[in-house]
Motif scaffolding. Structure first.
Motif, PDB file in Angstrom:
ATOM      1  N   SER A 121      82.175  36.964 -71.738  1.00 61.81           N
ATOM      2  CA  SER A 121      82.003  38.443 -71.321  1.00 61.81           C
ATOM      3  C   SER A 121      81.938  39.140 -72.294  1.00 61.81           C
ATOM      4  O   SER A 121      82.223  38.867 -73.404  1.00 61.81           O
ATOM      5  CB  SER A 121      82.768  38.641 -70.315  1.00 61.81           C
ATOM      6  OG  SER A 121      84.481  38.710 -71.392  1.00 61.81           O
ATOM      7  N   LYS A 130      75.905  48.685 -63.378  1.00 60.76           N
ATOM      8  CA  LYS A 130      76.738  47.472 -62.421  1.00 60.76           C
ATOM      9  C   LYS A 130      74.958  47.487 -61.016  1.00 60.76           C
ATOM     10  O   LYS A 130      74.471  47.238 -61.074  1.00 60.76           O
ATOM     11  CB  LYS A 130      77.327  48.068 -61.737  1.00 60.76           C
ATOM     12  CG  LYS A 130      77.858  46.973 -60.460  1.00 60.76           C
ATOM     13  CD  LYS A 130      79.375  47.288 -59.771  1.00 60.76           C
ATOM     14  CE  LYS A 130      79.401  46.444 -58.796  1.00 60.76           C
ATOM     15  NZ  LYS A 130      78.802  44.887 -58.910  1.00 60.76           N
ATOM     16  N   TYR A 161      74.534  35.032 -65.508  1.00 64.72           N
ATOM     17  CA  TYR A 161      75.714  36.262 -64.768  1.00 64.72           C
ATOM     18  C   TYR A 161      75.993  35.920 -63.686  1.00 64.72           C
ATOM     19  O   TYR A 161      75.512  35.353 -62.509  1.00 64.72           O
ATOM     20  CB  TYR A 161      73.944  37.996 -64.759  1.00 64.72           C
ATOM     21  CG  TYR A 161      74.229  38.593 -63.878  1.00 64.72           C
ATOM     22  CD1 TYR A 161      75.124  39.477 -65.258  1.00 64.72           C
ATOM     23  CD2 TYR A 161      74.540  39.149 -62.933  1.00 64.72           C
ATOM     24  CE1 TYR A 161      75.766  40.476 -64.837  1.00 64.72           C
ATOM     25  CE2 TYR A 161      75.398  40.119 -62.492  1.00 64.72           C
ATOM     26  CZ  TYR A 161      75.241  41.218 -63.134  1.00 64.72           C
ATOM     27  OH  TYR A 161      75.672  42.217 -62.720  1.00 64.72           O
ATOM     28  N   THR A 217      79.038  42.331 -63.247  1.00 64.02           N
ATOM     29  CA  THR A 217      79.620  43.788 -63.581  1.00 64.02           C
ATOM     30  C   THR A 217      80.638  44.090 -63.082  1.00 64.02           C
ATOM     31  O   THR A 217      80.586  44.601 -61.956  1.00 64.02           O
ATOM     32  CB  THR A 217      78.165  44.374 -63.601  1.00 64.02           C
ATOM     33  OG1 THR A 217      77.537  43.900 -64.994  1.00 64.02           O
ATOM     34  CG2 THR A 217      78.800  45.937 -64.614  1.00 64.02           C
ATOM     35  N   VAL A 232      80.677  43.237 -69.217  1.00 63.68           N
ATOM     36  CA  VAL A 232      79.650  41.798 -68.296  1.00 63.68           C
ATOM     37  C   VAL A 232      79.717  40.671 -68.808  1.00 63.68           C
ATOM     38  O   VAL A 232      80.152  40.524 -69.150  1.00 63.68           O
ATOM     39  CB  VAL A 232      78.092  42.569 -68.760  1.00 63.68           C
ATOM     40  CG1 VAL A 232      77.154  41.586 -68.154  1.00 63.68           C
ATOM     41  CG2 VAL A 232      78.202  43.984 -68.714  1.00 63.68           C
TER      42      VAL A 232
END
Length: 560
Positions: free
Chosen positions: A112, A135, A158, A161, A171
């Motif tokens: 992160s 985001k 990913y 967010t 993130v």
């Protein structure tokens, strides 16, 4: 302990370290090693920048799509860099500086990144840049309906967010992901106004006023096949610390013309119709340098070299002997010199020397060797010849298809180089056909694994480009770049390790191994190292190129 974003470099150091400055009365050229570059031809130290004026820049390729979250073209990132800012800025040393983020922390497990955002930034439609905007943009990139072809791969594993407060955002990733910070400094992970996404999300690829960012220029108009027009953002005051100045751009207007023919583009520069042109073809570099009204700016392009990418799932390239024959059967030293006049260098590795962790030991390690190529084909069973001299096996000709896109998408005399490669391979009995396909069919065939050979380069100042090219999960169908379609446990392991650490010794080890194995397996035939050569009128000052060799016009101005 968390890793914290670095303090900004002293301004003077940021401006001069590794930079190329072209000054004085004579024309000249130079190159940096993946460095930012600056053109200030004729500018004195105390010369005061001129506000206002218009500059026209000619380039050789027109974007298929202007949507930075969708397009995978270098030209899209290069043009839109002037419209879209990033969380961080990567300087010419590869270090990261604040930009839209004032500071950041990286979790010890690299899963992160927490960014503390500036509080004074607005999009050009008046809406505030904040954590919700970050985001909205990152979530848009990974959404299936966006069909991101490159930006999604930059976000890697990913997971989401999180908005901590209006100006703090976290993130997160499913795995350690070291390349994210570099990716977060590219235009592809830049930010649209959430309002623009909501109202015009499906239209962003068309460019023009729908493209709303926070950058120094506003995209005000676009005429397909001709030009794109950008005007100064009068409220801009958040350039990264390495910029030559803070505040709005000096130029009032920037026009980008799409001049695909080299002679037309160079002619427009020489006649003064445009003030900046890129690229200057190698054959014309000396002519431009000899014109006292012009200057050249040259930077070595980092990332993946222009190369032949061999589809290992399509016979006969599923045979490593055939791939090695192709690799060793091309007289690259002669071909590159004859087409590029020494401006571009012959490549030895999948990545350019200006890319961090380049393996210099590969140089001279696989020279042209026609006898070795012939022997490899014999051992692969391609021993017979037909009436035209091409090799055959079981009555079938040894033929490889390497398609051409429409002419407007072919740059840097690559078609001429392709003809030389065809001739070389014909000498060892390999037929190479080059059908010209429309762009839709071309993309579908190449990334769908239907062609024997793909050819492309990839500008990125980070060795993670090796993961995009060779990791088995980097599938073209999902935004990856592995058109070799090869699955190799070691390549997967090494490139996964590289993306999961900031340890320089570990990264050097795994990325060196990756480069060597890609050559050893015959997955790729690196062709040339691109030197980006820009031509500019002597009166143009402050023109800069970032580590990707993309031009930025925030600091550019025109002397009277």
């Amino acid at each position: 302990m968390a890793i914290t974003g670095p303090r900004p470099l002293p301004l003077l150091a940021a401006l001069t370290a590794g930079a190329l400055l072209l000054a004085g009365c004579s024309s000249g050229t130079g190159s940096g090693s993946g460095a930012a570059a600056t053109a200030g031809a004729g500018a004195g130290i105390d010369e005061k920048p001129v506000q206002g004026g218009a500059l026209t820049y000619a380039t050789d390729v027109e974007p298929i799509s202007f949507d930075i979250h969708v397009s995978q073209q270098d030209i899209t990132g290069a043009i839109q860099r002037n419209v879209f800012d990033s969380l961080v800025h990567q300087d010419d040393k590869g270090e990261f500086q604040p930009w839209l983020a004032k500071s950041w922390e990286i979790a010890p497990d690299l899963k992160s990144y927490t960014f503390h955002l500036r509080e004074d930034v607005k999009f050009t439609d008046g809406t505030v840049f904040d954590a919700e905007a970050v985001k909205a943009n990152f979530d848009r990139i990974v959404a299936k309906e966006t069909k991101s072809q490159y930006a999604a791969s930059l976000l890697g594993p990913y997971t989401g967010t999180e908005v901590i407060d209006p100006h703090t955002v976290k993130v997160s990733f499913a795995e350690p992901f070291a390349p994210f910070l570099q990716a977060a400094g590219t235009a592809y992970l830049g930010f649209y106004s959430p309002k623009a996404i909501k109202e015009n999300g499906a239209k962003l690829g068309a460019g023009g006023p729908a493209d709303v960012g926070t950058g120094p220029f506003v995209f005000t108009g676009y005429t397909k096949g001709q030009s794109a027009v950008f005007t100064r953002n009068p409220d801009y005051n958040w350039a990264p610390p390495s910029a030559n100045h803070q505040g709005p751009a000096y130029l009032e207007k920037l026009t980008i013309r799409f001049l695909t023919e080299d002679s037309v583009r160079v002619g427009a520069l020489s006649s003064g119709q445009v003030q900046v042109a890129e690229p200057i073809p190698p054959a014309d570099v000396r002519t431009v340098q000899g014109d006292p009204k012009l200057r050249t700016l040259a930077t070595d392009a980092p990332g993946a070299n222009y190369a032949l990418v061999l589809n290992t799932t399509k016979a006969p390239l599923d045979d490593p002997k055939v791939r090695k024959a192709v690799q060793r059967g091309i007289d690259l030293d002669t071909d590159i010199q004859s087409v590029y006049f020494g401006v571009y260098k012959r490549a030895w590795s999948p990545i350019a020397p200006s890319t961090p962790y380049y393996d210099k030991s590969l140089e001279k390690s696989w020279p042209y060797d026609r006898a070795a190529a012939e022997k490899a084909l014999d051992e692969a069973g391609w021993t017979a010849r037909d009436g035209e001299g091409y090799r055959t096996k079981d009555g079938k000709r040894l033929s490889l298809e390497w398609p051409l896109p429409p002419a407007e998408y072919v740059r840097e005399q690559r078609e001429t180089l392709g003809q030389a490669i065809q001739a070389d391979l014909k000498k060892i009995g390999v037929e190479v056909t080059r059908p010209r396909l429309d762009i839709g069919t071309y993309i579908g065939n190449v990334y769908g694994g239907k062609e024997h050979i793909a050819d492309y380069s990839w500008a990125r100042f980070d060795p993670d480009v090796l993961r995009l090219y060779f990791h088995s999960a980097s599938k073209p169908s999902t935004g990856g770049q592995n058109a070799t379609f090869y699955q190799d446990a070691q390549l997967d392991e090494w490139t996964t390790t590289g993306k999961g650490t900031f340890d320089k010794a570990v990264r050097q080890d795994v990325y060196t191994r990756t480069q060597q194995r890609a050559i050893e397996l015959g997955l790729i035939v690196p062709l040339y190292v691109r030197t980006a050569v820009v031509g500019a009128a002597a009166k143009v000052r402050g023109l800069t190129a970032d580590p990707n060799t993309w031009l930025a016009f925030h600091d550019a101005w025109i002397a009277k």
